[in-house]
Scaffold this motif. Structure first.
Motif, mmCIF file in Angstrom:
data_model
loop_
_atom_site.group_PDB
_atom_site.id
_atom_site.type_symbol
_atom_site.label_atom_id
_atom_site.label_comp_id
_atom_site.label_asym_id
_atom_site.label_seq_id
_atom_site.Cartn_x
_atom_site.Cartn_y
_atom_site.Cartn_z
ATOM 1 N N GLY A 75 0.783 -1.225 0.000
ATOM 2 C CA GLY A 75 0.000 0.000 0.000
ATOM 3 C C GLY A 75 0.815 1.275 0.000
ATOM 4 O O GLY A 75 0.250 2.368 -0.113
ATOM 5 N N ARG A 76 2.138 1.181 0.109
ATOM 6 C CA ARG A 76 2.960 2.386 0.114
ATOM 7 C C ARG A 76 2.986 3.006 -1.275
ATOM 8 O O ARG A 76 3.109 2.310 -2.283
ATOM 9 N N SER A 104 -5.209 0.266 -7.917
ATOM 10 C CA SER A 104 -3.991 -0.372 -8.402
ATOM 11 C C SER A 104 -4.375 -1.612 -9.200
ATOM 12 O O SER A 104 -5.075 -2.495 -8.683
ATOM 13 N N GLU A 105 -3.937 -1.695 -10.445
ATOM 14 C CA GLU A 105 -4.317 -2.846 -11.261
ATOM 15 C C GLU A 105 -3.700 -4.143 -10.739
ATOM 16 O O GLU A 105 -4.404 -5.153 -10.602
ATOM 17 N N PRO A 106 -2.393 -4.167 -10.404
ATOM 18 C CA PRO A 106 -1.832 -5.451 -9.957
ATOM 19 C C PRO A 106 -2.282 -5.872 -8.567
ATOM 20 O O PRO A 106 -2.325 -7.073 -8.267
ATOM 21 N N HIS A 107 -2.666 -4.929 -7.700
ATOM 22 C CA HIS A 107 -2.953 -5.279 -6.310
ATOM 23 C C HIS A 107 -4.434 -5.125 -5.932
ATOM 24 O O HIS A 107 -4.833 -5.582 -4.861
ATOM 25 N N GLY A 108 -5.228 -4.476 -6.764
ATOM 26 C CA GLY A 108 -6.660 -4.399 -6.544
ATOM 27 C C GLY A 108 -7.095 -3.507 -5.397
ATOM 28 O O GLY A 108 -8.261 -3.566 -4.982
ATOM 29 N N ARG A 109 -6.214 -2.644 -4.882
ATOM 30 C CA ARG A 109 -6.565 -1.758 -3.768
ATOM 31 C C ARG A 109 -6.743 -0.324 -4.272
ATOM 32 O O ARG A 109 -6.225 0.059 -5.314
ATOM 33 N N PHE A 110 -7.481 0.480 -3.467
ATOM 34 C CA PHE A 110 -7.818 1.840 -3.863
ATOM 35 C C PHE A 110 -6.888 2.861 -3.209
ATOM 36 O O PHE A 110 -6.485 2.712 -2.048
ATOM 37 N N PHE A 111 -6.585 3.903 -3.983
ATOM 38 C CA PHE A 111 -5.651 4.945 -3.564
ATOM 39 C C PHE A 111 -6.400 6.109 -2.922
ATOM 40 O O PHE A 111 -7.370 6.624 -3.490
ATOM 41 N N GLY A 112 -5.968 6.547 -1.724
ATOM 42 C CA GLY A 112 -6.615 7.672 -1.073
ATOM 43 C C GLY A 112 -5.925 8.029 0.222
ATOM 44 O O GLY A 112 -4.785 7.628 0.488
ATOM 45 N N GLY A 113 -6.623 8.826 1.020
ATOM 46 C CA GLY A 113 -6.066 9.273 2.290
ATOM 47 C C GLY A 113 -6.116 10.780 2.400
ATOM 48 O O GLY A 113 -6.781 11.470 1.619
ATOM 49 N N SER A 119 -2.176 6.238 1.009
ATOM 50 C CA SER A 119 -1.830 4.834 0.776
ATOM 51 C C SER A 119 -2.733 4.281 -0.310
ATOM 52 O O SER A 119 -3.709 4.911 -0.717
ATOM 53 N N CYS A 120 -2.383 3.121 -0.780
ATOM 54 C CA CYS A 120 -3.206 2.422 -1.771
ATOM 55 C C CYS A 120 -3.492 1.029 -1.214
ATOM 56 O O CYS A 120 -2.995 0.015 -1.713
ATOM 57 N N PHE A 121 -4.321 1.014 -0.143
ATOM 58 C CA PHE A 121 -4.563 -0.244 0.559
ATOM 59 C C PHE A 121 -6.042 -0.458 0.891
ATOM 60 O O PHE A 121 -6.413 -1.483 1.459
ATOM 61 N N ALA A 122 -6.908 0.512 0.518
ATOM 62 C CA ALA A 122 -8.333 0.392 0.836
ATOM 63 C C ALA A 122 -8.980 -0.664 -0.044
ATOM 64 O O ALA A 122 -8.733 -0.740 -1.248
ATOM 65 N N THR A 123 -9.825 -1.492 0.566
ATOM 66 C CA THR A 123 -10.512 -2.540 -0.190
ATOM 67 C C THR A 123 -11.842 -2.081 -0.743
ATOM 68 O O THR A 123 -12.453 -2.767 -1.568
ATOM 69 N N ALA A 127 -15.193 8.205 0.879
ATOM 70 C CA ALA A 127 -14.945 9.593 0.457
ATOM 71 C C ALA A 127 -13.453 9.886 0.343
ATOM 72 O O ALA A 127 -13.022 10.688 -0.489
ATOM 73 N N ALA A 128 -12.643 9.227 1.172
ATOM 74 C CA ALA A 128 -11.193 9.479 1.162
ATOM 75 C C ALA A 128 -10.520 8.947 -0.100
ATOM 76 O O ALA A 128 -9.371 9.311 -0.382
ATOM 77 N N GLU A 129 -11.187 8.069 -0.850
ATOM 78 C CA GLU A 129 -10.613 7.496 -2.069
ATOM 79 C C GLU A 129 -11.176 8.133 -3.340
ATOM 80 O O GLU A 129 -10.983 7.605 -4.435
ATOM 81 N N LEU A 130 -11.843 9.281 -3.218
ATOM 82 C CA LEU A 130 -12.426 9.937 -4.384
ATOM 83 C C LEU A 130 -11.679 11.232 -4.688
ATOM 84 O O LEU A 130 -11.372 12.012 -3.795
#
Length: 509
Positions: A75-76, A104-113, A119-123, A127-130
């Motif tokens: 997620g870093r 993230s295409e390879p890891h399937g997690r959402f970028f936000g914060g 980080s890019c670790f949200a499943t 609102a933080a990922e928009l």
């Protein structure tokens, strides 16, 4: 030498604004990213690039660093990749309100914060990922319908905008994109805004605001009811149609708006191509045939003059100037010399353009104010006496309102003050009034004027003359009456103290 393509699509650069009204920022130190900046400047500017290979994945490159955003399996996130790798691939998932979710295409997690906790670790998307897309281009441009392949402009009756023009000619084709409350308005050349029903209104009301969507480098504009702006009917009237999904009819391209100018000769008549191929100063009106697009060469600073008849000015036999060239070449390039309120044009033969007594132009003078050698002139009418025919008054036609962007941001008047800042992420549109080769510039508090220590303020009761010099592609310099040029100083204030039209004294317009 500039290319022959007159209409250049703008390179779409943008900022990403999070739910806390802060912009995604790429820092030089450690190549870290954060969302702490309240404004959109160089560190907050990004470019979307297609990812190599097949598939919908994209890359996010920092315009400031020239490096790519990446997200690891843990997620870093960072912006240090000089070349895009697997961790740099993202999927853009547009949301109903126009905001983006980045996965993230390879890891399937959402970028936000928020702030420095990105980080890019949200499943799942919260609102933080928009992210809201805020275009980081100069807002004055031409708008071209992709389906009709025609340009939008204010119709002659002045009651609507239509997409029916083969070329973006004249002031009516200028469109200004205004970013307000995370949405966009389309402002016409007369200052009115386009409403969803096609009407033009004085204020940017809710029905004149649109959500911007990017589709393969093109724009789609969705109104407050979920319908998209499109050219409608035989005339191509711009208004929201029935579609709730953007197709080709709803897509527009943004293109650069090069300067279009009129030239007044020493006989007080406009240079024109109305009479045919000969370029002559023989008209009293300033219409399409008296308007010329200046196509600047970024390497030499020379320019070509393109006419509404579809041809460039060209140097022909015996020094004559005719609008006959269909391609840019050495014979179509002219050097513009700025001489106070007047300009002189030097052709590719090294001689200045001057005027015959009947108004026809020819490049036969060795210097401004110098007598042409009669042996070089084969026409029936000789030029005017020395000093009367080599200087022209140049008027910028397609900028009734001026938006200036410098090295550190846009020029904007400080709220509650006459002070002009040069480092703002939002801009003001300043009204221009032309008079004998100079301009008076007016803001919300009054006319621009120069004061002590070269400070420029916007509270003058009378207009002070400034000369606008078109110095490079998309750049101009502004010379004050003291002879110095306007620049933004280190504190972000506008001052008339630059000795030369270069660096911080050049403004994107």
């Amino acid at each position: 030498m500039p290319g022959n393509g007159l209409h250049r699509a703008l390179k779409i650069q943008f900022g990403l604004l999070n739910d806390a009204d802060r912009y995604l920022t790429a820092e030089s130190f450690g190549f870290k990213v954060n969302a702490s900046a309240p404004g959109l400047k160089r560190k907050q500017t990004w470019v979307l690039e297609p990812s190599p290979g097949q598939g919908p994945a994209v890359l996010l490159r920092s315009s400031h660093l020239g490096r790519y955003l990446s997200a690891g399996e843990d997620g870093r996130v960072a912006c240090e990749a000089e070349r895009p790798g697997r961790d740099c691939r993202f999927l853009v998932l547009p949301q109903p309100d126009g905001r983006w979710a980045l996965r993230s295409e390879p890891h399937g997690r959402f970028f936000g914060g928020a702030e420095d906790r990105l980080s890019c670790f949200a499943t799942a998307i919260s609102a933080a990922e928009l992210w809201t897309v805020h275009l980081a281009i100069h807002p004055q441009a031409h708008l071209r319908s992709e389906s009709r392949r025609r340009y939008a402009h204010l119709c002659p009756q002045g009651d609507e905008m239509v997409a029916d023009s083969d070329a973006p000619w004249g002031v009516g084709a200028l469109v200004t994109l205004a970013f307000r409350d995370r949405r966009y308005c389309l402002r016409c050349c007369d200052g009115r805004f386009l409403r969803q029903d096609g009407r033009l209104v004085r204020e940017p009301e809710a029905r004149a605001c649109y959500t911007l969507e990017l589709k393969a480098g093109k724009l789609a504009l969705k109104d407050c009811d979920g319908h998209y702006l499109a050219p409608v009917g035989p005339a191509g009237t711009l208004r929201a149609g029935r579609n709730t999904r953007p197709g080709k009819d709803e897509l527009f391209a943004l293109e650069e708006s090069p300067p279009q100018v009129a030239l007044l000769a020493a006989n007080r008549r406009y240079v024109s191509v109305r009479q045919g191929v000969n370029v002559s100063a023989n008209q009293d009106e300033e219409l399409d045939c008296e308007t010329f697009m200046m196509q600047m060469d970024p390497d030499t600073g020379r320019c070509a003059f393109y006419s509404s008849t579809g041809a460039y000015w060209a140097l022909v036999t015996h020094g004559g100037i005719q609008a006959t060239a269909t391609q840019v070449s050495a014979s179509t390039m002219f050097e513009v010399e700025w001489r106070g309120r007047r300009v002189a044009l030097k052709a590719s033969n090294g001689r200045y353009v001057c005027m015959k007594r009947n108004g026809q132009l020819a490049a036969v003078s060795d210097f401004v104010g110098g007598a042409p050698d009669p042996r070089r002139w084969q026409g029936a009418q000789p030029p005017l006496p020395p000093g009367e025919g080599e200087e022209f008054t140049l008027k910028l036609v397609n900028r009734p309102g001026l938006v200036l962007r410098g090295l550190d941001g846009f020029v904007r008047q400080r709220r509650g003050s006459a002070q002009l800042d040069t480092n703002r992420s939002a801009y003001d549109v300043f009204a221009l009034s032309f008079s004998d080769g100079a301009y008076q510039i007016r803001g919300g508090g009054g006319f621009w004027r120069t004061g002590g220590h070269g400070a420029v303020r916007s509270d003058g009761e009378r207009g002070e003359d400034f000369v606008l010099e078109l110095r490079a592609r998309g750049r101009l310099a502004i010379r004050a009456r003291c002879g110095r040029y306007l620049r933004g100083d280190a504190s972000g204030l506008l001052r008339a103290d630059a000795p030369a039209p270069a660096g911080a004294a050049l403004w994107e317009f």
